[in-house]
Design an enzyme around this catalytic site. Sequence first.
Site, PDB file in Angstrom:
ATOM      1  N   GLN A 135      50.849 165.586 -57.253  1.00  0.00           N
ATOM      2  CA  GLN A 135      50.504 165.110 -58.793  1.00  0.00           C
ATOM      3  C   GLN A 135      50.732 166.175 -59.802  1.00  0.00           C
ATOM      4  O   GLN A 135      51.327 165.678 -60.868  1.00  0.00           O
ATOM      5  CB  GLN A 135      49.174 164.611 -58.805  1.00  0.00           C
ATOM      6  CG  GLN A 135      48.950 163.773 -59.995  1.00  0.00           C
ATOM      7  CD  GLN A 135      49.469 162.473 -60.382  1.00  0.00           C
ATOM      8  OE1 GLN A 135      49.531 161.715 -59.455  1.00  0.00           O
ATOM      9  NE2 GLN A 135      50.100 162.510 -61.567  1.00  0.00           N
ATOM     10  N   ASP A 217      40.636 162.678 -65.311  1.00  0.00           N
ATOM     11  CA  ASP A 217      40.746 161.765 -63.924  1.00  0.00           C
ATOM     12  C   ASP A 217      39.445 161.002 -63.700  1.00  0.00           C
ATOM     13  O   ASP A 217      38.364 161.338 -64.630  1.00  0.00           O
ATOM     14  CB  ASP A 217      40.922 162.900 -62.738  1.00  0.00           C
ATOM     15  CG  ASP A 217      41.051 162.353 -61.431  1.00  0.00           C
ATOM     16  OD1 ASP A 217      41.485 160.911 -61.548  1.00  0.00           O
ATOM     17  OD2 ASP A 217      41.405 162.957 -60.595  1.00  0.00           O
TER      18      ASP A 217
HETATM   19  N1  NVA Z   1      40.860 162.579 -57.843  1.00  0.00           N
HETATM   20  C1  NVA Z   1      41.465 161.226 -57.521  1.00  0.00           C
HETATM   21  C2  NVA Z   1      42.941 161.273 -57.708  1.00  0.00           C
HETATM   22  C3  NVA Z   1      43.468 159.893 -57.171  1.00  0.00           C
HETATM   23  C4  NVA Z   1      44.912 159.890 -57.201  1.00  0.00           C
HETATM   24  C5  NVA Z   1      40.943 161.095 -56.150  1.00  0.00           C
HETATM   25  O1  NVA Z   1      40.694 161.861 -55.237  1.00  0.00           O
HETATM   26  O2  NVA Z   1      40.275 159.942 -55.770  1.00  0.00           O
HETATM   27  N1   CP Z   2      47.953 159.479 -58.275  1.00  0.00           N
HETATM   28  C1   CP Z   2      47.680 158.946 -57.329  1.00  0.00           C
HETATM   29  O1   CP Z   2      48.090 159.976 -56.359  1.00  0.00           O
HETATM   30  O2   CP Z   2      47.958 157.701 -57.166  1.00  0.00           O
HETATM   31  P1   CP Z   2      47.993 156.909 -55.820  1.00  0.00           P
HETATM   32  O3   CP Z   2      46.120 157.239 -55.286  1.00  0.00           O
HETATM   33  O4   CP Z   2      48.021 155.409 -56.083  1.00  0.00           O
HETATM   34  O5   CP Z   2      48.797 157.435 -54.682  1.00  0.00           O
END
Ligand code: NVA
Ligand code: CP
Length: 302
Positions: A135, A217
Amino acid sequence: MTIMKHFLRFADLDKNELNYIFNLTKEVKTAFKNLKKRETLQDRHLVMIFEKSSTRTRLAFELGMNQLGGSAVYLNTKDSQLGRGEPILDSARVISRMCDLVMIRTFEQEMIETFAKHSSVPIINGLTNQHHPCQVLADVFTFIEKKGSIQGATVAWIGDANNMCNSWIEAANVLGFNLNISSPPDYAPDILSTSENVKFFSVPQEAVEKADLVTTDVWASMGFEEESKSREQAFKDWQVDESLMALTSKDSLFMHCLPAHRGEEVSAEVIDGIQSVVWDEAENRLHVQKALMEFLLLGALD
Ligand code: NVA
Ligand code: CP
């Protein structure tokens, strides 16, 4: 002969390798936009292991591998022997004998490190509790695409010191830009860094001052859902809204890895506003991951 490399965390790649990948991403994206076939990974096969949900990561890897002329196989914990206690090192040996590349989304970083140790092919981290390097690769590429360079820029991370934040810290250290972090007291990074360019601020207003990019986030990442209620309280003053964006530099950008919760970590006005580049950021997952897979499988070509 190319030396096998894994991408388990952002700092696994050095500045030259990252710049190579960013330049390659530009080529890959241009070909895609012009409907030009680019089948550099014909007869190469990717295995994707998901122990957590995903939309973007899965699509970007699966479609990306297909577009490059290869194929991708999806495995999850529920339907494979991984969920029935087969040792990680046995799974790593078996899976890596049948494919060219493995992507893993899981809980603990230790799991992918163990897997990588016993794998005969490169491993890519598709998200762990500790890191989300793919990401941040897409985010940095998006910043470069919009602003020309990230060198000397200031990025503000507002919110949980989670997997995304850790990958931003590594990116700042490898690429040498400034990173200002602001998190509630119990959710701050343990060890910041030894470098001068990564700073911690106890209030978000100070962290975003003159920032060229503000990013945040969710308050509760995957695996931390049961803490949602207490986190809502702790993070309520860390929402990225218009008043916070007003303190940033002129023409600053807003990014979010998605999925987002409007009204929690970001206001609808900001994520749906003109400074937001979240849709480009999401699309760039596809292009940057294709470039990453080419780099890991073919090495740096002239
Ligand atoms: N910090 C979030 C990112 C999701 C793409 C998670 O780990 O759920
Ligand atoms: N941002 C991200 O990793 O999205 P997903 O959880 O949909 O893969």
